[in-house]
Structure formats: structure tokens, C-alpha cells
Design a protein around this motif. Structure first.
Motif, PDB file in Angstrom:
ATOM      1  N   ILE A 114       0.628  -1.066  -0.109  1.00 59.62           N
ATOM      2  CA  ILE A 114      -0.093   0.060  -0.273  1.00 59.62           C
ATOM      3  C   ILE A 114       1.056   0.844   0.001  1.00 59.62           C
ATOM      4  O   ILE A 114       0.239   2.461  -0.754  1.00 59.62           O
ATOM      5  CB  ILE A 114      -0.836   0.002   1.103  1.00 59.62           C
ATOM      6  N   GLU A 115       1.562   1.524   0.797  1.00 62.72           N
ATOM      7  CA  GLU A 115       2.656   2.481   0.417  1.00 62.72           C
ATOM      8  C   GLU A 115       3.496   2.814  -0.289  1.00 62.72           C
ATOM      9  O   GLU A 115       3.689   4.476  -0.650  1.00 62.72           O
ATOM     10  CB  GLU A 115       3.885   2.711   2.086  1.00 62.72           C
ATOM     11  N   GLU A 116       3.732   1.407  -0.959  1.00 60.63           N
ATOM     12  CA  GLU A 116       4.317   1.532  -2.376  1.00 60.63           C
ATOM     13  C   GLU A 116       3.298   2.458  -3.903  1.00 60.63           C
ATOM     14  O   GLU A 116       3.432   3.318  -4.252  1.00 60.63           O
ATOM     15  CB  GLU A 116       4.958   0.417  -3.099  1.00 60.63           C
ATOM     16  N   VAL A 117       2.254   1.784  -3.098  1.00 64.89           N
ATOM     17  CA  VAL A 117       1.033   2.344  -4.765  1.00 64.89           C
ATOM     18  C   VAL A 117       0.743   3.576  -4.126  1.00 64.89           C
ATOM     19  O   VAL A 117       0.403   4.197  -5.377  1.00 64.89           O
ATOM     20  CB  VAL A 117      -0.546   1.020  -3.925  1.00 64.89           C
ATOM     21  N   ARG A 118       0.801   4.329  -2.952  1.00 65.63           N
ATOM     22  CA  ARG A 118       0.435   5.606  -2.209  1.00 65.63           C
ATOM     23  C   ARG A 118       1.918   6.214  -3.252  1.00 65.63           C
ATOM     24  O   ARG A 118       1.753   7.160  -3.647  1.00 65.63           O
ATOM     25  CB  ARG A 118       0.266   5.921  -1.279  1.00 65.63           C
ATOM     26  N   LYS A 119       2.822   6.161  -3.402  1.00 65.42           N
ATOM     27  CA  LYS A 119       3.897   6.533  -3.735  1.00 65.42           C
ATOM     28  C   LYS A 119       3.263   6.852  -4.973  1.00 65.42           C
ATOM     29  O   LYS A 119       4.644   7.676  -5.810  1.00 65.42           O
ATOM     30  CB  LYS A 119       5.117   5.529  -3.367  1.00 65.42           C
ATOM     31  N   HIS A 120       3.467   5.923  -6.040  1.00 67.05           N
ATOM     32  CA  HIS A 120       3.282   6.102  -7.544  1.00 67.05           C
ATOM     33  C   HIS A 120       2.173   6.538  -8.074  1.00 67.05           C
ATOM     34  O   HIS A 120       1.890   6.814  -9.019  1.00 67.05           O
ATOM     35  CB  HIS A 120       3.719   4.158  -8.168  1.00 67.05           C
ATOM     36  N   GLY A 121       0.853   5.611  -7.492  1.00 67.71           N
ATOM     37  CA  GLY A 121       0.174   6.548  -7.243  1.00 67.71           C
ATOM     38  C   GLY A 121      -1.156   7.144  -6.564  1.00 67.71           C
ATOM     39  O   GLY A 121      -0.479   7.873  -5.481  1.00 67.71           O
ATOM     40  N   MET A 122      -2.500   7.048  -6.723  1.00 66.26           N
ATOM     41  CA  MET A 122      -3.498   8.318  -5.951  1.00 66.26           C
ATOM     42  C   MET A 122      -4.258   6.859  -5.678  1.00 66.26           C
ATOM     43  O   MET A 122      -5.211   6.853  -6.254  1.00 66.26           O
ATOM     44  CB  MET A 122      -3.849   9.628  -6.023  1.00 66.26           C
ATOM     45  N   ILE A 123      -5.585   6.986  -4.416  1.00 71.35           N
ATOM     46  CA  ILE A 123      -6.559   5.901  -4.251  1.00 71.35           C
ATOM     47  C   ILE A 123      -7.402   6.989  -3.575  1.00 71.35           C
ATOM     48  O   ILE A 123      -7.185   7.823  -3.288  1.00 71.35           O
ATOM     49  CB  ILE A 123      -6.020   5.174  -3.666  1.00 71.35           C
ATOM     50  N   VAL A 124      -8.981   6.919  -4.994  1.00 70.18           N
ATOM     51  CA  VAL A 124      -9.694   7.588  -4.095  1.00 70.18           C
ATOM     52  C   VAL A 124     -10.884   6.767  -4.053  1.00 70.18           C
ATOM     53  O   VAL A 124     -10.936   5.414  -3.836  1.00 70.18           O
ATOM     54  CB  VAL A 124      -9.642   9.017  -5.082  1.00 70.18           C
ATOM     55  N   GLY A 125     -12.203   7.039  -2.568  1.00 70.00           N
ATOM     56  CA  GLY A 125     -13.131   6.096  -3.370  1.00 70.00           C
ATOM     57  C   GLY A 125     -14.169   6.741  -3.738  1.00 70.00           C
ATOM     58  O   GLY A 125     -14.660   5.311  -4.745  1.00 70.00           O
ATOM     59  N   TRP A 126     -14.125   8.109  -5.169  1.00 67.15           N
ATOM     60  CA  TRP A 126     -14.997   8.245  -5.505  1.00 67.15           C
ATOM     61  C   TRP A 126     -14.281   8.892  -6.734  1.00 67.15           C
ATOM     62  O   TRP A 126     -13.534  10.098  -5.924  1.00 67.15           O
ATOM     63  CB  TRP A 126     -16.187   8.456  -5.243  1.00 67.15           C
ATOM     64  N   CYS A 127     -15.004   9.876  -7.539  1.00 68.85           N
ATOM     65  CA  CYS A 127     -14.355  10.723  -8.027  1.00 68.85           C
ATOM     66  C   CYS A 127     -15.578  11.053  -9.545  1.00 68.85           C
ATOM     67  O   CYS A 127     -16.559  10.410 -10.001  1.00 68.85           O
ATOM     68  CB  CYS A 127     -13.598  10.790  -8.764  1.00 68.85           C
ATOM     69  N   SER A 128     -15.064  12.116  -9.452  1.00 68.95           N
ATOM     70  CA  SER A 128     -16.370  12.436 -11.262  1.00 68.95           C
ATOM     71  C   SER A 128     -15.823  12.094 -12.543  1.00 68.95           C
ATOM     72  O   SER A 128     -14.287  12.302 -12.680  1.00 68.95           O
ATOM     73  CB  SER A 128     -16.629  13.845 -10.811  1.00 68.95           C
ATOM     74  N   GLN A 129     -16.639  11.172 -13.312  1.00 72.31           N
ATOM     75  CA  GLN A 129     -15.744  10.027 -14.241  1.00 72.31           C
ATOM     76  C   GLN A 129     -15.785  11.430 -14.956  1.00 72.31           C
ATOM     77  O   GLN A 129     -14.148  11.260 -16.095  1.00 72.31           O
ATOM     78  CB  GLN A 129     -16.311   9.105 -14.002  1.00 72.31           C
ATOM     79  N   MET A 130     -16.278  11.467 -15.136  1.00 77.63           N
ATOM     80  CA  MET A 130     -16.219  12.467 -16.565  1.00 77.63           C
ATOM     81  C   MET A 130     -14.751  13.821 -16.537  1.00 77.63           C
ATOM     82  O   MET A 130     -14.426  13.787 -17.471  1.00 77.63           O
ATOM     83  CB  MET A 130     -17.496  13.560 -17.317  1.00 77.63           C
ATOM     84  N   ALA A 131     -14.844  14.236 -15.381  1.00 72.75           N
ATOM     85  CA  ALA A 131     -13.952  15.468 -14.869  1.00 72.75           C
ATOM     86  C   ALA A 131     -12.649  14.567 -15.329  1.00 72.75           C
ATOM     87  O   ALA A 131     -11.686  15.256 -16.045  1.00 72.75           O
ATOM     88  CB  ALA A 131     -14.132  15.735 -13.658  1.00 72.75           C
ATOM     89  N   VAL A 132     -12.830  13.080 -14.711  1.00 70.55           N
ATOM     90  CA  VAL A 132     -11.202  12.553 -14.917  1.00 70.55           C
ATOM     91  C   VAL A 132     -10.719  12.310 -16.231  1.00 70.55           C
ATOM     92  O   VAL A 132      -9.319  13.013 -16.887  1.00 70.55           O
ATOM     93  CB  VAL A 132     -11.318  11.549 -14.371  1.00 70.55           C
ATOM     94  N   LEU A 133     -11.550  11.553 -17.100  1.00 71.89           N
ATOM     95  CA  LEU A 133     -11.672  11.296 -18.023  1.00 71.89           C
ATOM     96  C   LEU A 133     -11.166  12.563 -18.892  1.00 71.89           C
ATOM     97  O   LEU A 133     -10.575  12.508 -20.577  1.00 71.89           O
ATOM     98  CB  LEU A 133     -12.621  10.674 -18.705  1.00 71.89           C
ATOM     99  N   SER A 134     -11.483  13.619 -19.312  1.00 72.61           N
ATOM    100  CA  SER A 134     -11.714  15.094 -19.906  1.00 72.61           C
ATOM    101  C   SER A 134      -9.991  15.419 -19.638  1.00 72.61           C
ATOM    102  O   SER A 134      -9.905  16.515 -20.387  1.00 72.61           O
ATOM    103  CB  SER A 134     -12.612  15.899 -19.988  1.00 72.61           C
TER     104      SER A 134
END
Length: 407
Positions: A321-341
């Protein structure tokens, strides 16, 4: 009574139905239509109130599951309770509007609730189905219940058997919706009856509003002469269709409770087309072994990633998990079209649900798809072999999972 048209929209409370039906309601209201939105209390309570279109009227009802479906509740029971309570609520809404001298001109009902059309018919109100999956999927179900059930059933144990249906791309048994395959769990058997009910109701009201567009499914839209498809998609927030920069305003366009993580700011720090976005919708769940495989695959790709994991406890149990958080970001939810755009996104790893499929096509983001159930295998077939906008994860024969190594 005034000349303003009144539409009653009845939606199954799942996010895959509420999001597109809300967006359809918003478009109707911009045309001056008076819209009433009917769904369960649990569905209404999960909606971010700031996103409700101004002037929209709600007609919520209790289905006995006001906190939503619980892990101990069988899906069949939940769907049955929603149907029983919903039918009463819709009948009352129609009768009350008529008594007040402001009757509904039309009822629009979403996927999974064919009973709503029956209620409308009983009260003399015209209805249309708002199909929240692809036209291709509805065609397959129509063929299955009209002449092709025996053909498909007799070959359902051969995943590579060719399934050629009029007007549709060449398919194999493995490309069909999961509910008509032997791999479908017994607890989903009731869904077949519900789908047949959908098809039967189309004999009385054949007009189908479908979240697609001509350029995407031109052959599927006209494949069955007895069905009247009206493509009204893509049903995504309007700001993503008119080309405006919506990186700030779009966070309020996800109708459900928003994640507080500042993922947009994080994406702003990443180079163009460098981030892998990973999300598997609201229903799919994975074992810890499969989550570990995904984590290792993402780490070994050496690309930054934004990974949606709804279960924060499961995310915390990842061995790296620490390595995952170092290289990426984990969220519980997000506005998908905002991300994809966002310009930083270079790839979308997804389950291939229809809403996500449409959104990634609109955003022009290539996909890696790992279908789980329902329409997702068919959508994955279209993504990989028809539209050629992505590739499908190959499942291991040992356990049906997807390995980190791919092909």
C-alpha cells in the motif's frame, strides 16, 4: 391546465440508471418540459443535492430498503420490493396529477423496471423505455426471446461458438450478456424473467430512448424493424459535449456523493497522457488476490495511476500500500467525466459498463477492459473488435481472474 408538457421519469435507484436519467431530465427541462422524478428514498438520499437541476420535482417512495441494498439482502428480494412499492407509488403519482388537473403526458422508465410501463398503460398514459445500455444489448435480448433462445441455449456451453444475429456484428457465445449464459449465478435467474417482461412490454410501447448515437451503433439501431430506437446519447454532462473547459465546474456534476480527495489537483501535476485511470463502477467487487494482482500490475507498468477503490478497508490491506500511494493515488470516488477529460489521462482500465464505455469514447481515451457480468462482455467485444478503441484483459483458465502480465 397549461400547455406545458409534463413527463414522469421512473428510475431504478442504481447509479447506472439515475445518472443518465437525470441528464435526460435536465435536457427536457431546458426545453421547457415539466419533469417529475420518481425513485426510491435510498436513491434520492445518495444524490448530491447541489447537483439537482433547478425546478425538478421529486416523487420518492419507500421500498423498505431506505438505506439501500444490504449485503445480506438477496438481489431478487430487493428488486421485488422496489417493484411492489414502486408500482403503488407511480400509480398514485399519476392519479394525483390527473385529479389536480395537471396530468402527465408521458412516462419514461429505465432499464430494470418494465412494470412501470404496465402501470402507465393501466392509467392511459403513454410510455417510453429509457434503455441505459447499448442498442446492441437490447437487440440481443429481443432476438433471444424471439426465435433464437433455442439456438443460443443449445450452444451456450461452447464459449467460442459463433453467434450471428441479423444486423449485429459477429459474436461468440462468450460475448453474450451473462444472464443468458450457464455461468450466471442461480440467484440471477429471476433477471431473465424481468428481461422477457421488458421485451413483452415493447409490443405495447415500442419506442425506446437509448443512450447511444447513430455513429456508434448505426446498424444495431435499425436492426429490428419492430423496435423504434431514438438515440438520445451520449447522456453525459453538457459541458463535456460543447468543448468547454470543465475541470472546475464538473466536480458538481456527479449526482452522487463526491470524494473529498483533490484528485484534479494531483492530475494537474502529471504530464499529458501519462496517468492510468482505474475504476470498476459501483457494483463489481474483487477478492484481495485480484486486488493484489491489479496493484502489482500497476506498479510494474511504471506509470502513475488514479485508482478508485470504494472499500477503504480493502485498499488499506494491500501488501504494498505504501508503494502504491507513492506511485499513484487512491480515491473512494471521483467525477469520472472530469477525470477522463483531463489531459493527464492516457488510459482507462474499466469493467466496461455502458455508462463508462460511452464516457471513455466521448473523451477519446483508450481502454483496457475487464468485463464482469451483465452487458459488459458484449461492450468489451465492441470496444476491442468493432470500434477498436481498446483491448480486453484475457482471463486465466485456472480461476477466471486477470493476470498482471496480460497477453
Amino acid at each position: 391546465m397549461t400547455g406545458q408538457r409534463k413527463i414522469l421519469i421512473v428510475a431504478y435507484p442504481g447509479q447506472g440508471n439515475i445518472n443518465p436519467s437525470f441528464r435526460f431530465a435536465s435536457r427536457l427541462m431546458k426545453m421547457g418540459v415539466d419533469v417529475t422524478f420518481c425513485t426510491s428514498l435510498s436513491g434520492v438520499r445518495r444524490i448530491d443535492k447541489e447537483t439537482i437541476p433547478q425546478g425538478l420535482t421529486f416523487a420518492p417512495f419507500s421500498d423498505g430498503h431506505d438505506s439501500g441494498i444490504q449485503p445480506s439482502t438477496p438481489l431478487e428480494q430487493y428488486v421485488s420490493d422496489f417493484a411492489t412499492c414502486g408500482a403503488r407509488a407511480v400509480a398514485e403519482a399519476i392519479s394525483s396529477a390527473a385529479t389536480a388537473g395537471q396530468p402527465f403526458n408521458h412516462l419514461v422508465y429505465t432499464t430494470a423496471i418494465p412494470w412501470a410501463a404496465r402501470v402507465a398503460h393501466a392509467h392511459g398514459v403513454k410510455s417510453s423505455l429509457l434503455w441505459c445500455q447499448s442498442a446492441t444489448i437490447l437487440d440481443i435480448y429481443y432476438y433471444y426471446f424471439n426465435e433464437y433462445e433455442g439456438f443460443i441455449s443449445s450452444n451456450k456451453n461452447n464459449p467460442t461458438f459463433p453467434i450471428n444475429l441479423p444486423g449485429l456484428p459477429p459474436l461468440t457465445t462468450a460475448d453474450l450478456p451473462s444472464f443468458i449464459l450457464p455461468s450466471s449465478p442461480k440467484e440471477h435467474d429471476f433477471i431473465i424473467s424481468m428481461l422477457k417482461d421488458h421485451i413483452d412490454m415493447l409490443k405495447k410501447a415500442p419506442r425506446i430512448l437509448v443512450n447511444t448515437y447513430n455513429e456508434l451503433e448505426v446498424e444495431s439501431i435499425k436492426a429490428i424493424e419492430k423496435l423504434e430506437y431514438l438515440p438520445i446519447g451520449p447522456l453525459i454532462p453538457s459541458e463535456f459535449l460543447d468543448g468547454k473547459d470543465s475541470s472546475d465546474s464538473s466536480r458538481g456534476k456527479d449526482f452522487f456523493v463526491k470524494s473529498e480527495d483533490d484528485y484534479i489537483q494531483w492530475l494537474n501535476t502529471k504530464p499529458k497522457s501519462s496517468v492510468v485511470y482505474v475504476s470498476f463502477g459501483t457494483i463489481a467487487s474483487f477478492s484481495m488476490d485480484q486486488m493484489e494482482e491489479m496493484a502489482m500490475g500497476l506498479l510494474e507498468s511504471r506509470w502513475p495511476f488514479l485508482w478508485v477503490i470504494r472499500d477503504s478497508e480493502q485498499a488499506g490491506r494491500l501488501s504494498k500500500i505504501e508503494e502504491v500511494r507513492k506511485h499513484g493515488m487512491i480515491v473512494g470516488w471521483c467525477s469520472q467525466m472530469a477525470v477522463l477529460s483531463h489531459q493527464a489521462i492516457g488510459c482507462f482500465v474499466m469493467h466496461c459498463g455502458w455508462n463508462s464505455t460511452v464516457e471513455t469514447l466521448v473523451a477519446g481515451v483508450p481502454a483496457v477492459v475487464f468485463p464482469q457480468w451483465s452487458d459488459q462482455a458484449t461492450n468489451a467485444k465492441m470496444v476491442e473488435d468493432v470500434w477498436r478503441t481498446g483491448v480486453r484483459v484475457r482471463r486465466r483458465e485456472s480461476d477466471g481472474g486477470g493476470g498482471r502480465e496480460g497477453d
